[in-house]
Design a protein around this motif. Structure first.
Motif, mmCIF file in Angstrom:
data_model
loop_
_atom_site.group_PDB
_atom_site.id
_atom_site.type_symbol
_atom_site.label_atom_id
_atom_site.label_comp_id
_atom_site.label_asym_id
_atom_site.label_seq_id
_atom_site.Cartn_x
_atom_site.Cartn_y
_atom_site.Cartn_z
ATOM 1 N N SER A 299 1.605 6.661 1.230
ATOM 2 C CA SER A 299 0.253 6.688 0.660
ATOM 3 C C SER A 299 -0.787 7.167 1.670
ATOM 4 C CB SER A 299 -0.121 5.291 0.151
ATOM 5 O OG SER A 299 -0.115 4.360 1.220
ATOM 6 N N PHE A 300 -0.496 7.094 2.960
ATOM 7 C CA PHE A 300 -1.455 7.559 3.961
ATOM 8 C C PHE A 300 -1.621 9.077 3.936
ATOM 9 C CE2 PHE A 300 0.198 3.711 6.514
ATOM 10 C CZ PHE A 300 -0.599 2.861 5.760
ATOM 11 N N TRP A 301 -0.625 9.782 3.408
ATOM 12 C CA TRP A 301 -0.696 11.236 3.326
ATOM 13 C C TRP A 301 -1.160 11.719 1.945
ATOM 14 C CZ3 TRP A 301 2.494 8.795 6.687
ATOM 15 C CH2 TRP A 301 2.576 9.289 7.984
ATOM 16 N N ARG A 310 -1.732 6.239 -5.248
ATOM 17 C CA ARG A 310 -1.652 5.365 -4.083
ATOM 18 C C ARG A 310 -1.533 3.905 -4.481
ATOM 19 N NH1 ARG A 310 -5.422 7.372 0.828
ATOM 20 N NH2 ARG A 310 -4.221 5.652 1.740
ATOM 21 N N THR A 311 -2.216 3.511 -5.530
ATOM 22 C CA THR A 311 -2.141 2.116 -5.976
ATOM 23 C C THR A 311 -0.755 1.783 -6.513
ATOM 24 O OG1 THR A 311 -4.498 2.181 -6.526
ATOM 25 C CG2 THR A 311 -3.187 0.393 -7.475
ATOM 26 N N SER A 312 -0.206 2.645 -7.348
ATOM 27 C CA SER A 312 1.130 2.394 -7.903
ATOM 28 C C SER A 312 2.195 2.341 -6.808
ATOM 29 C CB SER A 312 1.477 3.471 -8.923
ATOM 30 O OG SER A 312 1.475 4.761 -8.317
ATOM 31 N N ALA A 355 -0.496 -1.897 3.898
ATOM 32 C CA ALA A 355 -0.636 -0.501 3.472
ATOM 33 C C ALA A 355 -1.426 -0.403 2.172
ATOM 34 C CB ALA A 355 0.742 0.132 3.311
ATOM 35 N N LEU A 356 -1.187 -1.329 1.244
ATOM 36 C CA LEU A 356 -1.969 -1.356 0.009
ATOM 37 C C LEU A 356 -3.402 -1.788 0.273
ATOM 38 C CD1 LEU A 356 -2.100 -1.187 -3.108
ATOM 39 C CD2 LEU A 356 -1.281 -3.561 -3.167
ATOM 40 N N LEU A 357 -3.592 -2.723 1.181
ATOM 41 C CA LEU A 357 -4.938 -3.198 1.491
ATOM 42 C C LEU A 357 -5.763 -2.121 2.210
ATOM 43 C CD1 LEU A 357 -6.729 -5.737 1.330
ATOM 44 C CD2 LEU A 357 -5.874 -6.365 3.594
ATOM 45 N N ASP A 479 -6.983 6.689 7.174
ATOM 46 C CA ASP A 479 -5.639 7.201 6.908
ATOM 47 C C ASP A 479 -5.025 7.820 8.153
ATOM 48 O OD1 ASP A 479 -5.660 6.358 4.310
ATOM 49 O OD2 ASP A 479 -6.300 8.287 3.480
ATOM 50 N N ASP A 480 -5.836 8.531 8.934
ATOM 51 C CA ASP A 480 -5.317 9.123 10.172
ATOM 52 C C ASP A 480 -4.895 8.037 11.163
ATOM 53 O OD1 ASP A 480 -5.909 11.564 9.054
ATOM 54 O OD2 ASP A 480 -7.877 11.697 10.023
#
Length: 504
Positions: A299-301, A310-312, A355-357, A479-480
């Protein structure tokens, strides 16, 4: 008259001769009648031949019988005539010393849920009984299990056994061997389901020592003593042991005295040491949890505008880790402590949740920043360049008279994308008595004291000298940062985890 007497004598003579000579062979006529049935040499009566072989005399020149069966029966009847099997040897004089030897046929399986293991052994006990001494040419008398009830046998029982089975096919698997000096060897084969307390704190890098403990049931230490004869233990490793997830690493023993209300008993304990094979648990738990954690970093990319994707992905990763944690405990005893595997899965769950947060924080800041910038445009009509210059001059004049503070304002970057960003600058905060106009919470945000001392979450933290040395975190570059921080943190965690678990 004379002819009659002669005929009578002749008949008596014929009868006597027939009894002395035995049955006469069959006539040639009768033999020829059977030629069409039998071929080859004439068959002999089987029953008569066997009878003759069995009753063949075995006497020597002296006339004494050579067979040992009557002599062995005589010895056994002699030693058992005045023998009382209810009393132990040396009662009232000295304790009975029982030497133990065990031969292991198979070991396993080891049940984790029930905390028990199965073992198939041949249990040998040796002791001396002076009442069974005899003086003859026989060195030993080997007796089967039917004679066991007529002899005194140690009342040995296995203290940690849950279920014991004595084999009785085709006959009871028991044997008694009596030596001429009174030494008695008693051997029995049995299968035992014994309890084994498993300490699962280091699971799945755990090692266990499964005990097999035995002692006398009624004779205390003062009457019966157990000992190993140079600790003889035969392990038949050629047999297919059913350890499955474990490797056999060795065996050890221990002798102790246990005090009970009935007295002090000597307890012999044999420990079978096993270590768990790591491959099964690694492929069933460690690999899926690690892969799921790494998938959550995808999800970061993904662009922050793709909120649904990203949420799913984040929610799926969290639910997958929850399922893995539940199934890892399904075939596991319900212990009250956390194992090494539980700790690893919990950390992987934390990584997936963070990662979700991270996307939630990024989306929250981006959404509120856009909203804060759009609201002044509705309240203030567009002005000319001279009007903007006058407003800025007045703001700088007011700021020079007010106390210095740290605020963040919404500005538009000069880049080609026209992205909206936050800017931090040193300004004078208004005095308590000065009037304040309506301000949006996200257009001008006063940071807390500890926040402004250590870091600034803005695109550009350039300002006065008091801001030097602070950590500047760009909220648009979360994200970076995450693309580097999450993998590095997870790698360091794995290095530390495996070093601790494998060296303990």
């Amino acid at each position: 008259m004379l002819p009659k007497v002669l005929v009578l004598l002749l008949g008596i003579f014929v009868i006597i001769q027939s009894r002395v000579e035995g049955p006469q062979p069959a006539s040639k006529k009768e033999a020829s009648a059977h030629n069409d049935v039998f071929y080859g040499p004439e068959p002999q009566p089987l029953g008569r031949k066997l009878l003759s072989e069995e009753t063949k005399p075995t006497a020597t020149g002296t006339g004494r019988p050579v067979g040992k069966l009557p002599e062995a029966s005589r010895i056994l009847n002699t030693i058992l005539s005045n023998y009382d099997h209810k009393l132990r040897p040396g009662i009232g004089e000295k304790p009975t010393v029982v030497t133990v030897e065990i031969s292991v046929n198979s070991l396993g399986p080891l049940s984790i849920m029930d905390m028990e293991y199965t073992i198939d052994i041949i249990f040998c006990q040796t002791w001396y009984d002076e009442r069974l001494r005899y003086n003859d040419t026989f060195e030993t008398l080997v007796l089967n299990g039917n004679v066991v009830s007529q002899l005194w046998i140690p009342d040995t029982f296995f203290r940690n056994s849950k279920k014991t089975q004595e084999h009785e096919i085709t006959m009871p698997n028991q044997m008694v061997r009596i030596h001429k000096d009174g030494k008695v060897l008693y051997t029995i084969r049995m299968t035992i389901d014994a309890g084994c307390s498993l300490h699962m704190l280091k699971f799945p890098m755990d090692s266990h020592s499964c005990p097999l403990s035995f002692s006398s049931f009624s004779y205390p230490e003062s009457e019966m003593i157990y000992k190993w004869e140079n600790f003889k233990l035969e392990i038949n490793e050629k047999n297919s042991w059913k350890l499955f997830q474990f490797d056999f690493t060795g065996v050890s023993n221990k002798t102790e005295i246990v005090s009970t209300p009935a007295g002090d008993f000597m307890v012999m304990t044999l420990f079978f040491n096993v270590s768990r094979r790591f491959g099964y648990v690694a492929f069933q738990n460690y690999v899926p949890s690690s892969v799921t954690t790494m998938l959550s970093w995808v999800s970061f990319w993904i662009k922050k505008e793709c909120a649904s994707a990203r949420t799913s992905l984040g929610i799926t990763s969290v639910l997958t880790m929850t399922t893995l944690g539940t199934f890892s405990r399904k075939n596991f005893p319900r212990v009250s402590y956390i194992t090494a595997l539980d700790f690893y899965i919990a950390i992987c769950f934390v990584f997936c949740f963070c990662a979700l947060l991270e996307f939630a924080v990024l989306n929250f800041l981006t959404y509120n920043q856009t909203k804060a910038r759009a609201s002044p445009k509705l309240r203030h009509p567009p002005l000319g360049s001279r009007a903007h210059a006058r407003i800025r001059a007045r703001a700088r004049a007011r700021a020079s008279q007010q106390q210095e503070g740290f605020v963040c304002e919404v500005v538009t970057s000069e880049g080609s994308d026209g992205e909206e960003r936050l800017s931090c600058s040193a300004q004078r905060s208004p005095s308590p008595g000065s009037p304040q106009g309506p301000r949006s919470l996200f257009s001008k945000l006063t940071c807390c004291e500890w926040c402004k001392k250590y870091f600034c979450m803005v695109p550009d933290c350039k300002g006065s000298t008091w801001q030097q040395g602070r950590l500047c975190i760009h909220i648009y570059r979360l994200d970076d940062y995450s693309q580097v921080v999450f993998p590095v943190a997870f790698f360091l965690f794995n290095v530390l985890y495996w070093l601790v678990c494998l060296n303990l």
